[in-house]
Design an enzyme around this catalytic site. Structure first.
Site, short mmCIF file in Angstrom:
data_model
loop_
_atom_site.label_atom_id
_atom_site.label_comp_id
_atom_site.label_asym_id
_atom_site.label_seq_id
_atom_site.Cartn_x
_atom_site.Cartn_y
_atom_site.Cartn_z
N ASP A 4 26.47 -33.69 13.97
CA ASP A 4 26.05 -34.92 14.10
C ASP A 4 26.54 -35.32 16.01
O ASP A 4 27.10 -34.37 16.17
CB ASP A 4 27.36 -35.96 13.27
CG ASP A 4 26.25 -37.44 13.93
OD1 ASP A 4 25.15 -38.03 13.75
OD2 ASP A 4 26.95 -38.53 14.12
N ASP A 165 30.94 -37.96 12.01
CA ASP A 165 32.13 -38.88 11.80
C ASP A 165 31.59 -40.52 10.99
O ASP A 165 32.75 -40.86 10.81
CB ASP A 165 32.55 -39.57 13.79
CG ASP A 165 30.62 -40.90 14.14
OD1 ASP A 165 30.85 -41.55 14.37
OD2 ASP A 165 30.01 -39.64 13.72
#
Length: 216
Positions: A4, A165
């Site tokens: 990400d 995250d």
């Protein structure tokens, strides 16, 4: 290995906060706090604008939504001056590359701004594939963007690790059936223990060893 972007490799919340409040000010609307904007990050620009409008008491289904999305995306590519990589990211990417890992990015940030901020930070050439929230007709947590990133890397899901995250990232990895490494210092709102993950870390220096352990 696929990452990400916002909240994982880079802390872009300051730039997103500044850009959001600049747009609100142009319309004579009240500014939002850093923590408010930070909590809206992760599901793409349309959802960010939806949350902003809800918070200021405007109709998120009204005509202002499309206009704000368009204006936000227009300035997103230059909203890079306050963004920094998280500590240890650059060294970890170097170590992973040295160990033969091919790296990609799968983010809900639009692809052009994602490439722009990576280029600004000198990280663009570290990644063999970058898919944004506008690269396909669906966004994470649908697993399709992650699968597409893996395919663009010339890899297979069985030999891939996803690093993120947030709740969105954890769900994406789970739906894809891919091991998930959770960076704990990003934008998640859920306790670490409540998010499905194979490995949780707050120090990027630990990631290369974990990746080597998973894949040998």
């Amino acid at each position: 290995m696929v990452f990400d972007l916002d909240g994982t490799l880079i802390d872009s919340a300051p730039d997103i906060h500044a850009a959001s409040n600049a747009l609100l000010a142009e319309d004579g609307l009240p500014a939002l706090t850093f923590d408010q904007i930070r909590s809206f990050i992760g599901k793409g620009v349309p959802q960010l604008v939806t949350r902003i409008l809800e918070t200021i008491g405007d109709d998120p289904t009204g005509p202002r939504h499309a206009a704000l999305v368009h204006r936000f995306e227009a300035r997103y590519e230059t909203a890079v001056g306050l963004t920094l990589p998280y500590p240890g990211v650059v060294a970890a990417l170097d170590r992973l590359a040295e160990r033969g890992f091919v790296l990609g990015v799968c983010t809900n940030k639009p692809a052009a701004p994602a490439r722009a901020v990576l280029a600004h930070l000198g990280l663009l050439n570290r990644f063999a594939a970058i898919l944004g929230g506008d690269s396909l007709s669906v966004r994470k947590p649908d697993p399709a963007p992650l699968f597409a990133t893996i395919a663009a890397l010339g890899a297979v899901p069985e030999r891939c690790l996803y690093v993120g995250d947030s709740e969105v990232d954890a769900e994406t990895a789970m739906r894809a059936g891919i091991p998930f490494a959770l960076y704990t210092e990003g934008y998640r709102k859920t306790p670490v223990a409540e998010l499905p993950h194979r490995f949780a870390f707050g120090d990027f220096s630990r990631l290369p060893a974990f990746a080597a352990e998973v894949f040998g």
